[in-house]
Each structure stands twice: as C-alpha cells, then as structure tokens.
Design a protein around this motif. Structure first.
Motif, PDB file in Angstrom:
ATOM      1  N   LEU A  44      30.387  39.018  31.730  1.00  0.00           N
ATOM      2  CA  LEU A  44      31.311  38.955  30.635  1.00  0.00           C
ATOM      3  C   LEU A  44      32.501  39.582  30.842  1.00  0.00           C
ATOM      4  CD1 LEU A  44      31.531  38.575  27.597  1.00  0.00           C
ATOM      5  CD2 LEU A  44      31.052  40.996  27.249  1.00  0.00           C
ATOM      6  N   LEU A  45      32.740  40.484  31.728  1.00  0.00           N
ATOM      7  CA  LEU A  45      34.255  40.961  32.016  1.00  0.00           C
ATOM      8  C   LEU A  45      35.142  39.976  32.933  1.00  0.00           C
ATOM      9  CD1 LEU A  45      36.468  42.978  31.916  1.00  0.00           C
ATOM     10  CD2 LEU A  45      35.280  43.980  33.846  1.00  0.00           C
ATOM     11  N   LEU A  47      34.690  36.639  33.261  1.00  0.00           N
ATOM     12  CA  LEU A  47      34.899  35.585  32.172  1.00  0.00           C
ATOM     13  C   LEU A  47      35.913  35.921  31.136  1.00  0.00           C
ATOM     14  CD1 LEU A  47      33.924  32.804  31.493  1.00  0.00           C
ATOM     15  CD2 LEU A  47      32.179  33.814  29.893  1.00  0.00           C
ATOM     16  N   THR A  48      35.851  36.969  30.639  1.00  0.00           N
ATOM     17  CA  THR A  48      37.213  37.412  29.557  1.00  0.00           C
ATOM     18  C   THR A  48      38.465  37.455  30.317  1.00  0.00           C
ATOM     19  OG1 THR A  48      35.207  38.681  28.261  1.00  0.00           O
ATOM     20  CG2 THR A  48      37.696  39.174  27.956  1.00  0.00           C
ATOM     21  N   VAL A  49      38.601  37.971  31.594  1.00  0.00           N
ATOM     22  CA  VAL A  49      39.840  37.971  32.152  1.00  0.00           C
ATOM     23  C   VAL A  49      40.344  36.536  32.402  1.00  0.00           C
ATOM     24  CG1 VAL A  49      41.019  38.984  34.318  1.00  0.00           C
ATOM     25  CG2 VAL A  49      39.442  40.228  33.064  1.00  0.00           C
ATOM     26  N   SER A  51      39.516  33.882  30.964  1.00  0.00           N
ATOM     27  CA  SER A  51      39.778  33.150  30.061  1.00  0.00           C
ATOM     28  C   SER A  51      41.119  33.599  29.359  1.00  0.00           C
ATOM     29  CB  SER A  51      38.654  33.394  28.803  1.00  0.00           C
ATOM     30  OG  SER A  51      37.411  32.808  29.148  1.00  0.00           O
ATOM     31  N   THR A  52      41.296  34.722  29.334  1.00  0.00           N
ATOM     32  CA  THR A  52      42.657  35.151  28.910  1.00  0.00           C
ATOM     33  C   THR A  52      43.932  34.775  29.780  1.00  0.00           C
ATOM     34  OG1 THR A  52      41.684  37.387  28.043  1.00  0.00           O
ATOM     35  CG2 THR A  52      44.121  37.490  28.280  1.00  0.00           C
ATOM     36  N   THR A  53      43.587  34.800  30.862  1.00  0.00           N
ATOM     37  CA  THR A  53      44.759  34.337  32.029  1.00  0.00           C
ATOM     38  C   THR A  53      44.914  32.951  31.802  1.00  0.00           C
ATOM     39  OG1 THR A  53      44.022  36.184  33.589  1.00  0.00           O
ATOM     40  CG2 THR A  53      45.552  34.170  34.531  1.00  0.00           C
TER      41      THR A  53
END
Length: 75
Positions: A44-45, A47-49, A51-53
């Motif tokens: 999750l972490l 993937l979140t980073v 996606s945000t980038t």
C-alpha cells in the motif's frame, strides 16, 4: 501447471543425446510449485507514493499553463 511444465522439460531433456548440453548432469526439480498464501505486489505505501508522484507529474504542466484574465480577453 508449473510442476507439469517442469516435469515435461525434464522428460524431454532426458531424451536428448549425451553431450548435447552438459554430459552427465541430471535435471531435477529443486522445489515444487506451491500456491501463494498472499497476493504479491508492492504494498500500500509504495503504491500510494507512486500514484501521488505520477499524479503530480501529470498535473504539473496543466497547473503551470498561463491563464487569461477577463480583462485580457476584453481587449
């Protein structure tokens, strides 16, 4: 399926003439295939980073585009 492919490969390899690859080396399955106990993925972490980038990189050119004000359009 993976075990069947490995066994078929070993069966075909045993039919090849000696000296075709490595003479005297027997093939064997070191570790049989197992069904995964959990899904594989980055987590999750990360993937979140990512996606945000990617979202910021995709939106930066749109946000940096100059805008026209109402006064500039009227003239």
């Amino acid at each position: 399926g993976a075990d069947a492919v490995a066994q078929a490969y070993l069966a075909v390899r045993s039919l090849e003439p000696i000296g075709a690859h490595d003479a005297g080396v027997e093939g064997r399955v070191v570790d049989p295939a197992r069904t995964p106990t959990a899904p594989s993925g980055p987590g999750l972490l990360p993937l979140t980073v990512a996606s945000t980038t990617l979202g910021l990189l995709a939106g930066a050119p749109i946000a940096a585009r100059p805008t026209r004000s109402r006064a500039a359009r009227a003239s």
